[in-house]
Design an enzyme around this catalytic site. Structure first.
Site, PDB file in Angstrom:
ATOM      1  N   ASP A   9       0.823  -1.207   0.000  1.00 13.12           N
ATOM      2  CA  ASP A   9       0.000   0.000   0.000  1.00 13.12           C
ATOM      3  C   ASP A   9       0.862   1.263   0.000  1.00 13.12           C
ATOM      4  O   ASP A   9       1.745   1.433   0.834  1.00 13.12           O
ATOM      5  CB  ASP A   9      -0.910   0.003   1.234  1.00 13.12           C
ATOM      6  CG  ASP A   9      -2.114   0.908   1.083  1.00 13.12           C
ATOM      7  OD1 ASP A   9      -1.942   2.053   0.624  1.00 13.12           O
ATOM      8  OD2 ASP A   9      -3.229   0.480   1.415  1.00 13.12           O
ATOM      9  N   SER A  57      -7.443   4.228  -1.187  1.00 16.45           N
ATOM     10  CA  SER A  57      -7.197   2.792  -1.036  1.00 16.45           C
ATOM     11  C   SER A  57      -8.458   1.966  -1.216  1.00 16.45           C
ATOM     12  O   SER A  57      -8.401   0.821  -1.667  1.00 16.45           O
ATOM     13  CB  SER A  57      -6.586   2.499   0.341  1.00 16.45           C
ATOM     14  OG  SER A  57      -5.275   3.003   0.423  1.00 16.45           O
TER      15      SER A  57
END
Length: 489
Positions: A9, A57
């Site tokens: 991420d 995200s």
């Protein structure tokens, strides 16, 4: 067939260069030594969401899991706010085992987009409820067989000290999972006969790798290794498994523009990649894909805004001296400042002595935790004297800037950027991922390889589904424990 889907991420292409150089520096490797990730490089992923050139995200993970673009903040839903079946749900429906290993809260955006459906990523109490059976229809049962990460606070009732729920529900009370929440229990887990299992090792996110106490929290690579052994050795493993692994805190360090925390979580991801590569070598019927949902921070290697022609340099040795995240250092300094504020003397002479002592304390903390031995009067003044009305996160950001400037690196944002990110694959059918891919294409390749039909599964599971009236909290509330966050609204 087994599929291991890994998400680094917030890890952009500059982060890979940054991580590689740091990896070479601390190990005294030559410039020709490449990282475990470099060995898997196959292409790039294009990251825009349905409604923005810069994804968050939630939308980024939904592109992978549902193979559809969606709006920022949407969790496994289409742009018209309908649930879309995910790769994990498809794997479960096919009879495969499923697992999730993360260092964030397990209810955070990326893991959530593989097992739950929500109109807003901040509905984490509601997202947690998807891990309890039969909440949608008779055809929807528990989808996840193994779950390791943080985020206990969203599973326990609000009256408990470590809770961040807004109600008194206890999602662990009648759970099907074997539940563990400490290092000793994790180390004692058998590799067979224990599924389903859930390990929530912290109330909030798990610690940055640079701050992690190995006696209390397992590392990402340790959780991945344990998950692979449990899933592959299970007597229920007849059709393979689907495992999501996320290096969650790479992103959060970049949100804070914290070079050392970013570097150390990247190194933890490299170790995890090595564990996974070893597993693939021993189990050739396995595919691993590693990709980022987006880049975070706008990292640049080379910061010299001078009037004279700049030197071509940046200094990994500055980053290597740092021993804690700037979040943790900021919290420690704030504690000292608050104690000094309440104990100051009643006359000017006492106050001057207190200031001298305070400046010495701060100078020592900065040197011991960050390796900075040339702190300026301006920096000392800001740290010591601007705490009234200043948020702790602002101090953490300032400390990160001190570190970054000395390392000659820079950041353009505390949010995400819109650049393409690297795509990596290894093992069975990895050649299919070569080239420049739209993020939704990555999920579609996996859908085809596993012979899933997510469109048909969506109709079967969710044709009559309606999201409940918004009785769930959709803002991120400050928890009852110390942590700095970058997703408050």
């Amino acid at each position: 067939m087994n599929v291991i889907f890994m998400v680094s991420d917030g890890f952009g292409p500059t982060s890979e260069t940054f991580g590689r150089t740091y990896y070479q520096h601390i190990n005294k490797y030559s410039y020709s030594n490449i990282t475990p990730l470099d060995k898997m490089f196959v292409g790039q992923s294009r990251t825009r969401s349905h409604n923005s050139l810069i994804t968050d995200s939630a939308a980024g993970a939904t592109a992978f899991s549902c193979t559809h673009k969606t709006y920022n903040y949407g969790i496994a839903v289409t742009p018209d706010k309908r649930p879309c079946a995910t790769l994990l749900e498809g794997a479960h429906d096919k009879g495969m085992l499923t697992g999730i290993v993360v260092t964030s809260r397990v209810t955070h955006a990326t893991p959530a987009a593989f097992y739950s459906h929500a109109l807003n990523r901040n509905e984490e109490d509601f997202i947690a409820s998807w891990l309890t059976p039969n909440i949608t229809s008779k055809e929807y049962d528990r989808q996840v067989d193994l779950l390791f990460g943080g985020g206990l606070c969203h599973f326990i009732p609000s009256y408990e000290a470590k809770s961040c729920r807004k109600d008194d529900k206890n999602l662990l009370e009648d759970t099907e999972f074997l539940f563990i929440n400490d290092r000793t229990s994790f180390d004692s887990l058998n590799n067979t006969g224990i599924l389903p299992v859930m390990g929530l090792f912290t109330p909030d996110h798990m610690s940055f790798e640079i701050d992690r106490d190995p006696k209390k929290e397992p590392a990402l690579w340790e959780m991945a290794d344990k998950a692979l052994k449990i899933l592959s050795n299970s007597d229920k493993n007849r059709k393979g498994f689907f495992l999501l692994i996320e290096g969650s805190r790479i992103d959060m360090a970049a949100h804070g523009n914290d070079p050392a925390a970013h570097a150390n979580d990247i190194l933890a991801y490299y170790k995890t990649i090595e564990v996974v590569q070893k597993f693939v070598n021993e189990h050739p019927n396995t595919l691993v894909v590693s990709v980022s949902d987006h880049e975070t921070g706008g990292l640049a290697l080379g910061y010299q805004p001078t009037k004279i022609y700049p030197k071509y340099i940046w200094y990994p040795e500055v980053v290597a001296k740092v021993k804690k995240s700037t979040n943790k250092i900021a919290l420690e300094i704030e504690e000292i400042l608050n104690s000094k504020l309440t104990s100051r003397g009643s006359n000017d002479e006492d106050d001057e002595d207190d200031n001298d002592t305070l400046y010495d304390l701060i100078t020592n903390i900065i040197y011991e935790t960050m390796g900075i031995d040339d702190i300026t009067e301006e920096e000392l003044s800001y740290i010591a004297e601007s705490n009234i009305g200043r948020k702790t996160v602002e101090l953490a950001n300032y400390l990160a800037k001190m570190e970054s400037h000395r390392a000659k690196i820079a950041w353009t944002t505390h949010g995400h950027s819109g650049v393409d990110v690297n795509l990596y694959a290894y093992g069975k059918n990895s050649k299919l991922f070569r080239g420049s891919k739209e993020n939704i294409e990555i999920g579609r390749i996996i859908e085809n390889l596993l012979e899933l039909n997510l469109e048909e599964l969506t109709k079967r599971l969710f044709s009559d589904y309606k999201f409940p009236d918004s009785s769930y909290n959709i803002t991120v509330s400050e928890p009852k424990f110390k942590e700095l966050h970058y997703h408050y609204n």
